[in-house]
Design an enzyme around this catalytic site. Structure first.
Site, PDB file in Angstrom:
ATOM      1  N   CYS A 133       0.644  -1.714   0.067  1.00  0.00           N
ATOM      2  CA  CYS A 133       0.119   0.149   0.242  1.00  0.00           C
ATOM      3  C   CYS A 133       0.412   1.321   0.024  1.00  0.00           C
ATOM      4  CB  CYS A 133      -1.041   0.149   1.000  1.00  0.00           C
ATOM      5  SG  CYS A 133      -2.337   0.956   1.188  1.00  0.00           S
ATOM      6  N   CYS A 136      -0.485   4.074   2.728  1.00  0.00           N
ATOM      7  CA  CYS A 136      -0.382   3.373   3.478  1.00  0.00           C
ATOM      8  C   CYS A 136       1.858   3.979   4.188  1.00  0.00           C
ATOM      9  CB  CYS A 136      -0.595   2.023   4.447  1.00  0.00           C
ATOM     10  SG  CYS A 136      -2.399   2.087   3.676  1.00  0.00           S
ATOM     11  N   ASP A 137       2.096   3.004   3.367  1.00  0.00           N
ATOM     12  CA  ASP A 137       3.841   2.734   3.815  1.00  0.00           C
ATOM     13  C   ASP A 137       4.978   3.522   3.761  1.00  0.00           C
ATOM     14  OD1 ASP A 137       2.612   0.843   5.194  1.00  0.00           O
ATOM     15  OD2 ASP A 137       3.157  -0.756   3.960  1.00  0.00           O
TER      16      ASP A 137
END
Length: 305
Positions: A133, A136-137
């Protein structure tokens, strides 16, 4: 046998948000989870895009807080595997490895999991350079070199996002052209993304953390090595909906068809989080679904009483 007002299948952010709201409505609530609270969220080392934590928070810790908050209002958690659902019954039946649970309403919060490359050591390196993701990261790879695998809309959107953060982005695709929408063409022309066509990642190089990948050209079989700090895999997601096939309506990708009301085609059955049809799958949107469904669950239960 006790009949719960609400049985929630899945203990991720959607599931525990729903548990919290329904428990605060003085409803009996049971969350059924296979392993531990948080599901995919619990495997994320640093969550920076969930409101309220200005320095971010470990995904496992956030999951634990969500669980404790819901249980503080009376929600229960059961660690079992759901093997069968009888959603048309009254009350509805949730068959688990630990027995049969009766429910007035059922919430599907089983989520979806990323499709993996299937390479040796891929799972072990998740959180240590392997990610699924970008939003997300991605910030963990600020000013670093990353490789992304895929050729669809999600892969291109992720690559464009990473190109604004990372030093160098290489996209590897096993075909000679993208499957993504043409809407991305102008953005791609302006980006510094490097494309490697007709190729696939066959090995992840690592020394406790990802250091590079070995890539094979599927036409010539030539092998090359690309040094990188991170590998993002964007080759699709698999919704965990096998258990509801034949009962709930699914879209062509296998996600449960439910609009912003979270209601499905069966009265008293709701779908929230990554498992339902939606544009954005994030922790905050999953939690939002949990809150939304509680309103419609309450209306449903009141009508039945």
């Amino acid at each position: 046998m006790k009949t719960y007002d609400v049985v929630i299948i899945g203990g991720g952010p959607a599931g525990y948000s729903a548990a919290l709201y329904n428990a605060r409505n003085a409803r009996s609530v049971l969350v059924i989870e296979q392993l531990s609270a948080g599901e995919q969220m619990a495997t994320t080392g640093q969550v920076d895009n969930y409101p309220g934590f200005d320095k971010g928070i470990d995904g496992f810790d956030l999951a634990e807080k969500m669980q404790n908050q819901a249980e503080g209002f009376g929600a229960e958690t059961m660690y079992e595997t759901v093997t069968e659902l009888k959603l048309e019954e009254n009350p509805k039946q949730v068959i688990t490895t630990g027995g049969v649970i009766l429910a007035k309403s059922v919430v599907m919060a089983s989520g979806a999991h990323p499709r993996e490359l299937g390479i040796e050591n891929e799972s072990q390196l998740r959180g240590r350079g392997v990610a699924y993701c970008a939003t997300c990261d991605g910030m963990m790879f600020k000013d670093k070199d990353v490789v992304i695998v895929g050729g669809g809309n999600s892969a291109i959107a992720d690559a464009l996002y990473l190109s604004k953060i990372c030093h160098h982005v290489t996209l590897i695709h096993r075909r000679d052209s993208l499957r993504a929408s043409r809407v991305y063409e102008e953005q791609l022309k302006k980006s510094h993304i490097h494309f490697v066509w007709n190729s696939q990642v066959v090995e992840i190089l690592a020394d406790k953390h990802v250091t590079g990948v070995k890539v094979q050209n599927v036409v010539t079989n030539e092998m090359t090595q690309i040094d990188c700090d991170g590998l993002f895999v964007a080759i699709g997601r698999i919704p965990d909906t096998e258990i509801v096939k034949g009962q709930l309506e699914l879209d062509k990708s296998g996600y449960i068809i439910a609009d912003e009301s979270t209601c499905t085609n069966i009265p008293g059955v709701f779908a929230i989080g990554d498992v339902r049809t939606k544009a954005l799958r994030q922790i905050v949107t999953a939690a939002s679904d949990g809150a939304t469904c509680s309103y419609y669950i309450e209306q449903y239960l009141l009508d039945k009483e």
